[in-house]
Design a protein around this motif. Structure first.
Motif, short mmCIF file in Angstrom:
data_model
loop_
_atom_site.label_atom_id
_atom_site.label_comp_id
_atom_site.label_asym_id
_atom_site.label_seq_id
_atom_site.Cartn_x
_atom_site.Cartn_y
_atom_site.Cartn_z
N LEU A 149 -76.62 -47.41 -1.90
CA LEU A 149 -76.22 -48.48 -0.98
C LEU A 149 -74.72 -48.47 -0.66
O LEU A 149 -74.34 -48.57 0.52
N PRO A 150 -73.84 -48.36 -1.67
CA PRO A 150 -72.41 -48.42 -1.35
C PRO A 150 -71.93 -47.33 -0.40
O PRO A 150 -71.09 -47.59 0.47
N VAL A 151 -72.43 -46.10 -0.55
CA VAL A 151 -71.91 -45.01 0.27
C VAL A 151 -72.11 -45.25 1.77
O VAL A 151 -71.12 -45.29 2.53
N PRO A 152 -73.34 -45.42 2.28
CA PRO A 152 -73.47 -45.64 3.72
C PRO A 152 -72.92 -46.98 4.18
O PRO A 152 -72.49 -47.10 5.34
N SER A 153 -72.90 -47.99 3.30
CA SER A 153 -72.31 -49.27 3.69
C SER A 153 -70.82 -49.12 3.93
O SER A 153 -70.27 -49.65 4.92
N LEU A 236 -74.96 -51.84 12.39
CA LEU A 236 -74.60 -52.19 11.01
C LEU A 236 -75.79 -52.07 10.08
O LEU A 236 -75.72 -51.42 9.03
N ILE A 237 -76.91 -52.68 10.45
CA ILE A 237 -78.07 -52.69 9.56
C ILE A 237 -78.75 -51.32 9.53
O ILE A 237 -79.02 -50.77 8.46
N ALA A 238 -79.00 -50.76 10.70
CA ALA A 238 -79.63 -49.43 10.73
C ALA A 238 -78.72 -48.39 10.10
O ALA A 238 -79.18 -47.45 9.44
N GLY A 239 -77.41 -48.56 10.26
CA GLY A 239 -76.46 -47.57 9.78
C GLY A 239 -76.35 -47.47 8.28
O GLY A 239 -75.93 -46.44 7.76
N HIS A 240 -76.70 -48.54 7.56
CA HIS A 240 -76.64 -48.42 6.10
C HIS A 240 -78.02 -48.43 5.46
O HIS A 240 -78.26 -47.75 4.47
N GLU A 241 -78.97 -49.19 6.02
CA GLU A 241 -80.28 -49.30 5.39
C GLU A 241 -81.03 -47.96 5.41
O GLU A 241 -81.62 -47.56 4.40
N THR A 242 -81.04 -47.30 6.55
CA THR A 242 -81.80 -46.06 6.65
C THR A 242 -81.24 -44.98 5.72
O THR A 242 -81.99 -44.35 4.97
N THR A 243 -79.94 -44.78 5.76
CA THR A 243 -79.34 -43.72 4.95
C THR A 243 -79.41 -44.06 3.46
O THR A 243 -79.66 -43.19 2.63
N ALA A 244 -79.20 -45.33 3.11
CA ALA A 244 -79.30 -45.73 1.70
C ALA A 244 -80.69 -45.45 1.15
O ALA A 244 -80.83 -44.91 0.04
N GLU A 362 -73.93 -37.65 6.02
CA GLU A 362 -73.94 -38.47 4.80
C GLU A 362 -74.95 -37.93 3.78
O GLU A 362 -74.65 -37.85 2.59
N LEU A 363 -76.13 -37.58 4.25
CA LEU A 363 -77.17 -37.08 3.33
C LEU A 363 -76.76 -35.74 2.73
O LEU A 363 -76.92 -35.51 1.53
N GLN A 364 -76.24 -34.85 3.56
CA GLN A 364 -75.83 -33.54 3.04
C GLN A 364 -74.75 -33.70 1.97
O GLN A 364 -74.83 -33.11 0.89
N ILE A 365 -73.75 -34.51 2.27
CA ILE A 365 -72.63 -34.67 1.33
C ILE A 365 -73.06 -35.43 0.08
O ILE A 365 -72.75 -35.04 -1.05
#
Length: 404
Positions: A149-153, A236-244, A362-365
């Motif tokens: 959660l913290p990383v994409p947020s 904001l929501i899609a940008g952190h929820e999906t990746t988290a 983000e996922l790769q890193i």
């Protein structure tokens, strides 16, 4: 051609199976095995079409005869409640062109591959700092709360210009908005609270703009404060929820298949491995809604004008004709060497996910760094005790207890 269903309707949204937590709900898989187009029953009592085949889903998402406008009176809603209130403040994701194109174009530049490439050092720093904090004096953690959660947020806050100290607020609002267990009243209250927050933020940034998305939107004279806030909610929501959720689910899946983790250490193989994870997990398990604007022949069936359709990305991404092959594992198995580039995890057509270059980076890193720095990473509970977010429109994990 006919609009007569040939198999029992699927109650929507369908429930996941505890025995197969990384795959689509069994009801969708069974529907896909019977026909590319079946029937579904919506929570409000209406019915719609359920499209499960790859070709059919791609057509629905790219053919202008299918509308994404949530304000259409026959648009299929996966939540029950007051239709007028639910559809009152749509983001560009739920609008058709030219409205969709006008609003989307204003933020497209912030998510271009070139811009995201320039952000990779910042993303790497955020990932490293999150791992430093997680491992400081500890040998156990909840990977969801302490890393996924913290990383994409942090990344999306940096891009949008949203103060990270407000993350508990917007994460809580996001959970309410994305939960099919929320009541209509709870969802509307959460939406209004977030709109008020973002409108206030936009007003402050209009007075003192900075180098961020909300500032650039706020200073435009062709956008209302409500339009800025609606776009902000989506990003904001899609940008952190999906990746988290992708980070935590991918980690849990790979810990269950440790022989494949080595592929993440190969820079040449890493991008393809992430595409396979996206295909295999396809966390938007509830599908993408559209409504037909005219009669369309699809999968041997006529979808009539005014009928709703739910396009199932998860079953489309497990279509054997597209992703199978004699030299590959079955499509319901993870194979990080599979060519998964044609997957639909980010959707398809003009409405496909705007932030996909950022999500990929983000996922790769995050995944490569996590397994490189913590080669002894393992679960502290049996897999069948892991808690999944089965009530959310974006599938994920409640927690992921690990040690290293």
């Amino acid at each position: 051609m006919t609009s007569t269903p040939t198999v029992p309707a699927v109650p929507l949204p369908a429930r996941h199976s505890a025995g197969c937590p990384f795959g689509p709900p069994p009801a969708y898989t069974e529907a896909a095995a019977s026909a590319p187009l079946t029937r579904g029953d919506l929570p409000g009592g209406d019915s719609c079409w359920l499209a499960t085949g790859y070709a059919e889903v791609r057509t629905i998402l790219s053919d202008r005869r299918f509308s994404a406008d949530i304000r259409h009176p026959s648009f299929p809603l996966l939540v029950a409640g007051d239709r007028e209130q639910i559809t009152a403040t749509p983001s560009f994701l739920n609008l058709d062109d030219p409205e969709h194109a006008r609003l989307r174009r204003m933020v497209t530049g912030d998510f271009l591959v070139k811009r995201v490439q320039a952000m990779r050092p910042d993303i790497q720093r955020i990932v490293d700092e999150a791992l430093d904090t997680m491992t400081d004096g500890r040998t156990e953690a909840d990977l969801v709360a302490d890393f996924a959660l913290p990383v994409p947020s942090l990344v999306i806050c940096l891009l949008l210009g949203v103060p990270y100290e407000d993350h508990e607020f917007f994460q809580g609002v996001g959970r309410t908005l994305l939960s099919n267990a929320s009541t209509s009243e709870q969802r509307l209250a959460a939406r209004d609270e977030m709109l008020e927050y973002l409108e206030g933020l936009a007003t402050r940034k209009r007075a003192e703009p900075r180098d961020d998305i909300i500032s650039r939107l706020a200073v435009r004279d062709d956008l209302t404060p409500r339009e800025v806030a609606s776009t902000g909610i989506l990003l904001l929501i899609a940008g952190h929820e999906t990746t988290a959720n992708m980070i935590s689910l991918s980690t849990a899946l790979l810990l269950d298949r440790p022989e494949q983790i080595a592929r993440l250490a190969d820079p040449a193989a890493l991008p393809g491995a992430v595409e396979e994870l996206l295909r295999h997990l396809t966390i938007v398990h509830t599908g993408v809604a559209r409504v037909a604007l005219e009669d369309v022949e699809l999968g041997g069936t006529t979808v009539r004008a005014g009928e709703g359709v739910i396009a199932m990305l998860s079953t489309a991404n497990r279509d054997e004709e597209v992703f199978g092959g004699a030299d590959r594992l079955p499509v319901d198995e993870l194979d990080l060497d599979r060519d998964a580039r044609r997957h639909l995890a980010f959707g398809f057509g003009v409405h496909q996910c705007l932030g996909q270059p950022l999500a990929r980076a983000e996922l790769q890193i995050a995944l490569a760094t996590l397994f490189r720095r913590l080669p002894g990473l393992r679960l502290t509970v049996p897999r069948d005790e892991l808690a999944f977010r089965t009530e959310s429109f974006i599938y994920g994990m409640r927690s992921l207890p690990v040690t290293w």
